[in-house]
Design a protein around this motif. Structure first.
Motif, mmCIF file in Angstrom:
data_model
loop_
_atom_site.group_PDB
_atom_site.id
_atom_site.type_symbol
_atom_site.label_atom_id
_atom_site.label_comp_id
_atom_site.label_asym_id
_atom_site.label_seq_id
_atom_site.Cartn_x
_atom_site.Cartn_y
_atom_site.Cartn_z
ATOM 1 N N ILE A 151 2.245 9.420 -5.420
ATOM 2 C CA ILE A 151 2.888 10.707 -5.062
ATOM 3 C C ILE A 151 3.887 11.110 -6.128
ATOM 4 O O ILE A 151 3.984 12.274 -6.511
ATOM 5 C CB ILE A 151 3.562 10.570 -3.682
ATOM 6 C CG1 ILE A 151 2.496 10.452 -2.593
ATOM 7 C CG2 ILE A 151 4.467 11.782 -3.387
ATOM 8 C CD1 ILE A 151 3.045 10.152 -1.214
ATOM 9 N N GLU A 152 4.620 10.097 -6.617
ATOM 10 C CA GLU A 152 5.609 10.421 -7.643
ATOM 11 C C GLU A 152 4.930 10.920 -8.888
ATOM 12 O O GLU A 152 5.383 11.880 -9.527
ATOM 13 C CB GLU A 152 6.458 9.201 -7.948
ATOM 14 C CG GLU A 152 7.436 8.842 -6.863
ATOM 15 C CD GLU A 152 8.307 7.663 -7.282
ATOM 16 O OE1 GLU A 152 8.172 7.235 -8.437
ATOM 17 O OE2 GLU A 152 9.158 7.255 -6.468
ATOM 18 N N GLN A 153 3.853 10.260 -9.265
ATOM 19 C CA GLN A 153 3.139 10.708 -10.463
ATOM 20 C C GLN A 153 2.599 12.116 -10.234
ATOM 21 O O GLN A 153 2.674 12.962 -11.126
ATOM 22 C CB GLN A 153 2.009 9.734 -10.775
ATOM 23 C CG GLN A 153 2.494 8.380 -11.253
ATOM 24 C CD GLN A 153 1.334 7.397 -11.469
ATOM 25 O OE1 GLN A 153 0.164 7.735 -11.265
ATOM 26 N NE2 GLN A 153 1.681 6.180 -11.886
ATOM 27 N N ASP B 63 0.840 -1.213 0.000
ATOM 28 C CA ASP B 63 0.000 0.000 0.000
ATOM 29 C C ASP B 63 0.871 1.259 0.000
ATOM 30 O O ASP B 63 0.568 2.244 -0.702
ATOM 31 C CB ASP B 63 -0.889 -0.006 1.254
ATOM 32 C CG ASP B 63 -1.941 -1.144 1.211
ATOM 33 O OD1 ASP B 63 -2.244 -1.574 0.084
ATOM 34 O OD2 ASP B 63 -2.386 -1.530 2.291
ATOM 35 N N THR B 64 1.873 1.118 0.754
ATOM 36 C CA THR B 64 2.773 2.305 0.793
ATOM 37 C C THR B 64 3.424 2.547 -0.541
ATOM 38 O O THR B 64 3.584 3.686 -0.991
ATOM 39 C CB THR B 64 3.866 2.098 1.867
ATOM 40 O OG1 THR B 64 3.222 1.884 3.119
ATOM 41 C CG2 THR B 64 4.762 3.337 1.980
ATOM 42 N N GLN B 65 3.805 1.450 -1.206
ATOM 43 C CA GLN B 65 4.437 1.596 -2.533
ATOM 44 C C GLN B 65 3.481 2.237 -3.491
ATOM 45 O O GLN B 65 3.870 3.062 -4.325
ATOM 46 C CB GLN B 65 4.901 0.203 -3.010
ATOM 47 C CG GLN B 65 5.677 0.280 -4.306
ATOM 48 C CD GLN B 65 6.995 1.015 -4.128
ATOM 49 O OE1 GLN B 65 7.638 0.906 -3.094
ATOM 50 N NE2 GLN B 65 7.387 1.768 -5.146
ATOM 51 N N LYS B 66 2.271 1.829 -3.396
ATOM 52 C CA LYS B 66 1.265 2.419 -4.300
ATOM 53 C C LYS B 66 1.114 3.906 -4.022
ATOM 54 O O LYS B 66 0.990 4.711 -4.948
ATOM 55 C CB LYS B 66 -0.069 1.711 -4.102
ATOM 56 C CG LYS B 66 -0.085 0.273 -4.629
ATOM 57 C CD LYS B 66 -1.446 -0.372 -4.363
ATOM 58 C CE LYS B 66 -1.486 -1.841 -4.858
ATOM 59 N NZ LYS B 66 -2.807 -2.524 -4.644
ATOM 60 N N LYS B 67 1.067 4.193 -2.760
ATOM 61 C CA LYS B 67 0.937 5.618 -2.426
ATOM 62 C C LYS B 67 2.147 6.387 -2.906
ATOM 63 O O LYS B 67 2.026 7.530 -3.374
ATOM 64 C CB LYS B 67 0.789 5.774 -0.915
ATOM 65 C CG LYS B 67 -0.567 5.268 -0.411
ATOM 66 C CD LYS B 67 -0.655 5.466 1.102
ATOM 67 C CE LYS B 67 -1.996 4.942 1.646
ATOM 68 N NZ LYS B 67 -2.164 5.128 3.085
#
Length: 743
Positions: A83-85, A75-79
């Motif tokens: 955020i990066e996008q 989930d954190t990776q997705k977030k």
């Protein structure tokens, strides 16, 4: 636990507010405190200490929780991907905004560059136009300057033409005026203007001879100037003659002694001088004396003044001549001549502005009566004192004029008195020569001259009363005579010093030196004759004291006069001529030598009167000292000790010798010097006598009377005997009031 909100909040705090419009250049500038630098995905966020700490906390979880952690990590990776996008889009937006800003900057810079080029082109065009205008303006200025120069040249030419015409145009009017002049033309003020105008035209034409007909106009102007000068001269003569007649008519009603005191001789002539002088100066500037005779003005004026003043002045001087006193005649004549001279010289300057030799000649002719009267009285005057007083008065009169605050012409009066001074000096010299011959050289000594009555209270050399060093340098002739008589001076010495005191400062230094040296030589010769005369009839020692005294008086008092004692005595040597005459009588060779040596030889001898005086004084003193010492030492005989007894008795006469000296010489220091000299001569002779004695004679000498007054048991030396001889001389020396010589 990882706090998502904190992360997002901390990251969003650094985002820029892009809601501001891009409508201005200043709004697009990044702010230092509001917008941090853009962060990438690698380092700015995940490399921070908070993220690392949170990741490490995930690794330390227990195995039971690993599965749950992996889910949370996903989930954190997705977030993080989101955020990066989101962050990349945000960066793109910001980059787009920056690009648009740069494009706006670029468009603005391009517009600014374009406008700068346009302005540059406009300035270049303006510069070109300005250079063209400047060139045209320079051309216009040069054209204006050329026109101005031409205008000035034409203006100068016009002025020169007008000025040149001003020197030619007045000729017709001047010819008309001078052809039929009115009778009072010269007395009018316009006459001087005519003369000034003629002089100006002549001066111009003489400097500019290249004008057409300049020679003709120059000759016409000179002719008019000559005509004007003739008119002025006749007018001058007429005015002077009229004034002279009026003055002579007015003087007839006055007494002669009152005429010179009044102003009738000068007031009318001064009024004429105010009118005549400007015209005369103007004519002298323009006319040379070679062309016109200006001396006619001087001659006519001075002749007129001579006819007016000479009778009156001569009558006044003749009235002074009747008084028969040369002193009164000179004083009164000089007083009236001084006033007349100053008035005449001032009036002459009012007419002619300067004196010349004509006025000097006129004044000498005017004073001819004074010269004749003074010459006659001087030649008849036989009193040397009166002549010296008159000469001293005239010299003082000349010095007061020369050193006073007078005009230069006033000081010339002193030079006109020079002939009278020469006459006085010649007469004084003649009387002095006659006095030298009669009262000095040919004086016959009398017995009373050897023993004159003397005042013991007066000193021999008291010269303060002579007054030779006074400011006025005036000597009272009676003082030297009274002083000489009181001190018993020989009459020849008295007369010599009185003559010198009278003529001192009256004659030129060279003349006074010659007379003084002649008087000194004649006085010494007369004293020598008197000494020989008194020696033959009286005691020679008394005669020597008489000679010494008067020589000392003469020497000491001559120091008050400034005399050049050394002089050259010229003479003619005929010795060789007489030798050749004697040889001519014997042979032919003498005739030839006589032809070659016809002219005598001139010789010059240097004579010093002071040296002559000192030689005679030394002769008299030495003779007296030797004779006085010989009267004591003549008793001493070589190799004879008993002769000392007579010598001792003669030493008792030293007191008599002192009385003899003091009877003639009142100065104590002179008495002391003579006593000292007699003692030294006596001691010298006794020393020679003592050296001739043998040992036995010296022992015998101790038994003589010369040794009685001392201890006979003690042997005596030569010095002891000399001390004994000095005792009577010391007693005489101690009795003198002022002891200036010790024995």
């Amino acid at each position: 636990m990882f706090d998502q909100w904190d992360f997002l909040h901390s990251e969003n705090e650094g985002l820029v507010n892009f809601s501001q419009p891009l409508n201005a250049f200043e709004s697009s500038k990044p702010m230092a405190n509001d917008q941090p630098p853009v962060k990438n995905l690698g380092s700015p966020i995940f490399d921070s200490p908070t993220s690392l700490r949170r990741c490490n906390s995930l690794k330390l979880l227990s195995p039971k929780c690993e599965q749950g952690a992996e889910v949370a990590l996903e989930d954190t990776q997705k977030k993080m991907d989101w955020i990066e996008q989101d962050f990349e889009s945000e960066l793109l937006k910001r980059a787009d905004i920056r690009i648009r800003e740069l494009q706006a900057y670029s468009a603005f810079a391009d517009g600014l560059s374009q406008k700068t080029d346009e302005i540059k082109q406009s300035l270049s065009s303006i510069k070109t136009s300005f250079l063209v205008s400047e060139s045209k303006l320079n051309e216009f200025s040069e054209t204006c300057n050329a026109l101005g120069t031409e205008e000035e040249a034409f203006s100068r030419l016009a002025n020169d033409i007008g000025e040149g015409l001003s020197y030619f145009a007045p000729l017709k009017e001047l010819i008309r005026v001078f052809r039929h002049p009115p009778s009072d033309l010269v007395s009018r003020s316009s006459f001087r203007n005519y003369i000034l105008q003629i002089n100006r035209c002549i001066d111009f034409l003489e400097k500019n001879t290249d004008f057409q007909e300049s020679e003709f106009y120059l000759s016409q102007y000179k002719r008019l100037l000559t005509q004007g000068f003739t008119m002025f001269k006749n007018h001058f003569f007429r005015l002077i003659k009229l004034a002279s007649e009026q003055v002579a008519q007015s003087a007839k009603t006055m007494q002669i002694d009152k005429q010179l005191e009044s102003s009738i001789f000068y007031s009318r002539f001064s009024a004429i001088a105010l009118q005549i002088r400007p015209l005369l100066i103007e004519f002298k500037k323009s006319i040379s004396e070679d062309t016109f005779n200006f001396t006619a003005f001087y001659d006519f004026y001075l002749q007129t003044r001579m006819r007016l003043l000479q009778p009156v002045l001569s009558s006044q001087i003749r009235s002074f001549f009747l008084e028969k006193s040369i002193t009164s005649f000179i004083q009164k004549s000089l007083a009236i001549l001084q006033l007349t001279f100053f008035d005449e010289s001032r009036l002459f300057n009012e007419f002619f502005d300067e004196t010349n030799e004509k006025f000097t000649e006129y004044w000498q002719n005017l004073c001819e009566t004074f010269y004749e009267g003074s010459r006659s009285m001087i030649l008849r005057e036989k009193n040397l004192t009166d002549l010296c007083e008159v000469c001293s008065y005239i010299r003082s009169f000349q010095n007061s004029i020369a050193e006073g605050d007078r005009e230069e012409i006033g000081k010339e009066l002193a030079t006109h008195l020079t002939p009278v001074v020469f006459e006085l000096q010649n007469r004084v010299i003649f009387l002095v020569q006659a006095t030298i011959d009669s009262e000095i050289q040919n004086y016959t000594p009398a017995d009373d001259d050897l023993f004159p009555d003397m005042n013991k209270g007066t000193e021999l050399f008291n010269l303060q009363n002579l007054g030779l060093n006074d400011v006025e340098e005036k000597v009272n002739a009676n003082v030297p005579e009274r002083l000489a008589m009181a001190q018993g001076w020989y009459p020849v010495v008295q007369k010599s010093l009185i003559i010198l005191s009278k003529i001192y400062r009256l004659l030129d230094s060279n003349v006074f030196d010659d007379i003084a040296l002649e008087i000194i030589h004649a006085t010494i010769g007369s004293l020598m004759e008197a000494y020989e005369y008194f020696s033959s009839k009286n005691d020679p020692q008394i005669a020597r004291l008489f000679f010494i005294k008067n020589l000392l008086v003469l020497k000491e008092q001559l120091s008050s006069f400034e005399i050049q004692y050394a002089h050259i005595q010229a003479g003619v040597d005929f010795k060789k001529i007489w030798d050749r005459v004697r040889e001519w009588r014997s042979n032919l060779r003498g005739i030839l030598q006589l032809a070659y040596e016809t002219f005598p030889k001139f010789i010059n001898n240097m004579v010093d009167s002071r040296q002559e005086l000192n030689e005679y004084l030394r002769f008299a003193v030495n003779g007296y000292v030797e004779t006085a010492a010989g009267s004591f030492t003549s008793a001493l005989k070589a190799h004879d000790p008993n002769s000392a007894n007579e010598f001792k008795h003669r030493l008792d006469k030293v007191e008599s010798l002192h009385e003899q000296i003091s009877s003639y010489l009142t100065e104590s220091w002179i008495e002391g010097l003579l006593l000292q000299a007699v003692y030294e001569e006596t001691a010298k002779y006794f020393r020679d006598y003592y050296n001739t004695l043998s040992a036995e004679d010296i022992q015998a000498l101790e038994t003589t009377e010369l040794n009685h007054e001392t201890n006979q048991n003690v042997s005596k030396s030569l010095e002891d005997y000399l001390d004994y001889i000095a005792v009577p001389f010391q007693r005489c020396n101690e009795s003198l009031p002022n002891d200036k010589a010790s024995i």
